[in-house]
Design an enzyme around this catalytic site. Structure first.
Site, short mmCIF file in Angstrom:
data_model
loop_
_atom_site.label_atom_id
_atom_site.label_comp_id
_atom_site.label_asym_id
_atom_site.label_seq_id
_atom_site.Cartn_x
_atom_site.Cartn_y
_atom_site.Cartn_z
N HIS A 19 -6.81 3.45 21.77
CA HIS A 19 -7.72 2.44 22.31
C HIS A 19 -9.04 3.09 22.72
O HIS A 19 -10.12 2.54 22.51
CB HIS A 19 -7.10 1.77 23.55
CG HIS A 19 -6.01 0.79 23.23
ND1 HIS A 19 -4.85 1.15 22.60
CD2 HIS A 19 -5.92 -0.54 23.47
CE1 HIS A 19 -4.08 0.07 22.46
NE2 HIS A 19 -4.71 -0.96 22.97
N GLN A 349 -8.91 15.56 14.11
CA GLN A 349 -8.52 14.87 12.86
C GLN A 349 -9.71 14.53 11.95
O GLN A 349 -9.62 14.67 10.74
CB GLN A 349 -7.75 13.60 13.20
CG GLN A 349 -7.27 12.84 11.98
CD GLN A 349 -6.18 11.85 12.29
OE1 GLN A 349 -5.11 12.22 12.76
NE2 GLN A 349 -6.42 10.59 12.04
N ASN A 368 -6.95 3.46 13.51
CA ASN A 368 -7.99 4.50 13.59
C ASN A 368 -7.80 5.52 12.48
O ASN A 368 -8.76 5.88 11.79
CB ASN A 368 -7.92 5.22 14.95
CG ASN A 368 -8.31 4.31 16.09
OD1 ASN A 368 -9.41 3.77 16.12
ND2 ASN A 368 -7.39 4.10 17.03
N SER A 369 -6.57 5.96 12.29
CA SER A 369 -6.32 6.93 11.22
C SER A 369 -6.64 6.32 9.86
O SER A 369 -7.19 6.99 8.99
CB SER A 369 -4.85 7.39 11.25
OG SER A 369 -4.61 8.10 12.44
N GLU A 372 -10.35 6.28 9.44
CA GLU A 372 -10.88 7.64 9.28
C GLU A 372 -10.63 8.14 7.86
O GLU A 372 -11.50 8.70 7.22
CB GLU A 372 -10.25 8.57 10.33
CG GLU A 372 -10.80 8.29 11.73
CD GLU A 372 -9.93 8.74 12.89
OE1 GLU A 372 -10.20 8.33 14.03
OE2 GLU A 372 -8.95 9.49 12.66
N ASP A 388 1.07 -3.00 13.75
CA ASP A 388 0.14 -3.19 12.62
C ASP A 388 0.27 -2.10 11.57
O ASP A 388 -0.23 -2.25 10.45
CB ASP A 388 -1.30 -3.26 13.14
CG ASP A 388 -1.76 -1.93 13.74
OD1 ASP A 388 -0.96 -1.30 14.46
OD2 ASP A 388 -2.90 -1.53 13.48
N GLN A 389 0.93 -0.99 11.92
CA GLN A 389 1.03 0.12 10.95
C GLN A 389 1.67 -0.35 9.64
O GLN A 389 1.28 0.09 8.55
CB GLN A 389 1.86 1.27 11.53
CG GLN A 389 1.24 1.90 12.77
CD GLN A 389 2.26 2.64 13.62
OE1 GLN A 389 3.35 3.00 13.16
NE2 GLN A 389 1.92 2.89 14.87
#
Ligand code: UDP
Length: 482
Positions: A19, A349, A368-369, A372, A388-389
């Protein structure tokens, strides 16, 4: 900005890494565009952020024409209070103390003639909209998942389409007129088999409060999700895609301002990556919360050895509060991997994904990942756990075309074997399929860069958003939508 007084914006973040990262990136973008931004989260998170990143409470850092100030508030609990492990209990506590703190800040600013023009929060803190509303201040949500996931929650909340139930758990779910998700591809907090239904309820609270926000900002870009952005706009919700936030060129100079909770391993990760050939390393990370079983860690380890692929693996230790055992790597694993592999507790990362040696990201598909990796053009092996993954994994593979499916969601509860790991790695990193994935990833990387470049869709959206705030001042705008 000329001699105009900068507008004051309060950003309030739930104290989790996933977050804080996107909200802090937004904070820097808004400051770069001339606002005085105050970033608020709990002292419990702030203590780590200060130690790891040289951040100080209350001191102001100039950014572009604006500035950024951190403010941390005590969550009212002793350091070792286990209630932080219970999201429902902790959320209540946060609301209790957070409401008072944010209200007081708004009052102090009004009293000192530097009124707050806008309050922005991220999910899990739906009460922030109430505080803004009660003080007659425009409020905004930074949605930190994809727009497709936003649509799933929206449809569920408004009962627009059928969702799986105890009696019909395996039905498909319609997102918009042309896109359907299978029962195991929806954000699984909305599925009756979910182990964490409370999280679904908490996110839905935000949808209850949607009429109080005048705009929903999203860390995505138009070229990636235009159909779903259109769908949300048709519902009379002002939605502005402004991502990828982390790659906004206006905040490159302040990339050192970070909200990491964990210090990066001091083992020269980037130097090591620089010794590797282009595209030959798989980067493995499951984000900050997902914690794999020991059995699954073993299978990944053996799959890595058998594939002979080079790897950088973030194997984070369990949090103190969780009471879990630390993972143990198979005996002789590190010796056998030798220079071919590195196992760390935490890494930068974004820097890792930007390194040319990284050819693939084995990821839990947190948003986020996902952003990215999409922005940096790195194909993925999807390994989602929950929420949500699982939806992001579906999109990365079947819609964006940058990934190969590997893991299963927690509700399917299946072990990924070492053979599957080996096959997945080789498919995603070598041969024709790998080339196809890379080509698609590069195309989306270019679109992401164009979106945040001057005059790009996200850049324009951010400018228009700033204009919106300036125009609205402190006029109550909540009645305009819905
Ligand atoms: N992250 C990082 N180093 C690590 C692991 C994670 O910097 O070793 C960052 C990552 O870049 C991302 C965030 O932590 O910005 C994780 O957010 P995400 O939404 O992907 O997953 P979550 O942790 O919320 O499940």
């Amino acid at each position: 900005m000329g001699s105009e007084a900068p507008i004051q914006i309060l950003l309030v973040s739930y104290p989790a890494q996933g977050h804080i990262n996107p909200l802090l990136r937004l904070a820097k973008c808004l400051a770069a565009k001339g606002s005085s931004v105050i970033f608020i989260t709990t002292e419990y998170a702030g203590k780590n952020m200060r130690t790891v990143n040289n951040i100080t409470d209350k001191s102001t850092t100039p950014i572009g024409d604006g500035s950024l100030t951190f403010r941390f508030f005590h969550d009212g609990l002793p350091d070792d209070d286990s209630i932080r492990n219970s999201l429902s209990g902790y959320s209540e506590q946060l609301e209790l103390v957070g409401k008072q703190f944010v209200s007081q800040m708004i009052k102090n600013h009004a009293d000192s003639n530097t009124p707050i023009s806008c309050v922005i929060n991220n999910p899990f803190l739906p009460w922030v909209c109430d505080v803004a509303y009660d003080n007659n201040i425009p409020s905004v949500l930074l949605w930190i998942q994809s727009v497709a996931v936003f649509v799933a929650y929206y449809n569920y909340f408004h009962k627009l389409v059928p969702f799986p139930t105890d009696s019909e758990p395996y039905i498909d779910v319609q997102l918009n007129s042309s896109f359907t998700l299978k029962y195991n591809e929806i954000p699984d907090f909305l599925h009756p088999f979910s182990k964490y239904p409370f999280l679904g309820t908490l996110i839905l609270e935000q949808f209850k409060n949607l009429s109080k926000v005048f705009c929903v900002l999203v860390d995505t870009y138009e070229e990636l999700e235009h159909d779903f952005i259109d769908y949300v706009s048709e519902k009379s919700i002002k939605i502005r895609p402004i991502g990828p936030l982390f790659n906004n060129p206006k905040i490159k100079d302040v990339s050192y301002i970070r909200g990491d909770f964990v210090k990066r391993d001091d083992c020269k990760i980037v130097d090591w990556l620089n010794t590797k050939a282009e595209g030959c390393v798989v980067y493995i990370s499951f984000g900050t919360i997902v914690y794999l079983s020991q059995e699954q860690v073993d299978e990944i380890a053996y799959g890595l050895l058998e594939s002979q692929v080079s790897f950088l693996w973030v194997l984070k230790p369990p949090s103190k509060e969780s009471g879990r055992k630390a993972h143990v790597l198979p005996e002789g694993f590190l010796e056998e991997a030798g220079e071919r592999g590195k196992v760390v507790k935490w890494c930068p990362q974004e820097e890792v994904l930007s390194n040319p040696s990284v050819g693939c990201f084995m990821t839990h598909c947190g948003w986020n990942s996902s952003m990215e990796t999409l922005t940096l053009g790195v194909p993925v092996l999807t390994f989602p756990a929950w929420g949500d993954q699982v939806t992001n994994a579906k999109f990365l593979v079947d819609v964006f075309g940058v990934g190969t499916r590997l893991g299963y969601s927690q509700i399917e509860d299946k072990l990924v074997t070492r053979d599957e790991v080996k096959t997945g790695l080789l498919e995603a990193m070598t041969g024709g399929k790998a080339e196809q994935l890379k080509k698609k990833a590069i195309k989306l990387k270019k679109a992401a860069e164009a979106a945040v470049a001057g005059g790009g869709s996200s850049d324009r959206n951010l400018d228009e958003f700033m204009e919106d705030i300036k125009k609205r001042g402190t006029v109550n705008i909540s009645v305009e939508f819905h």
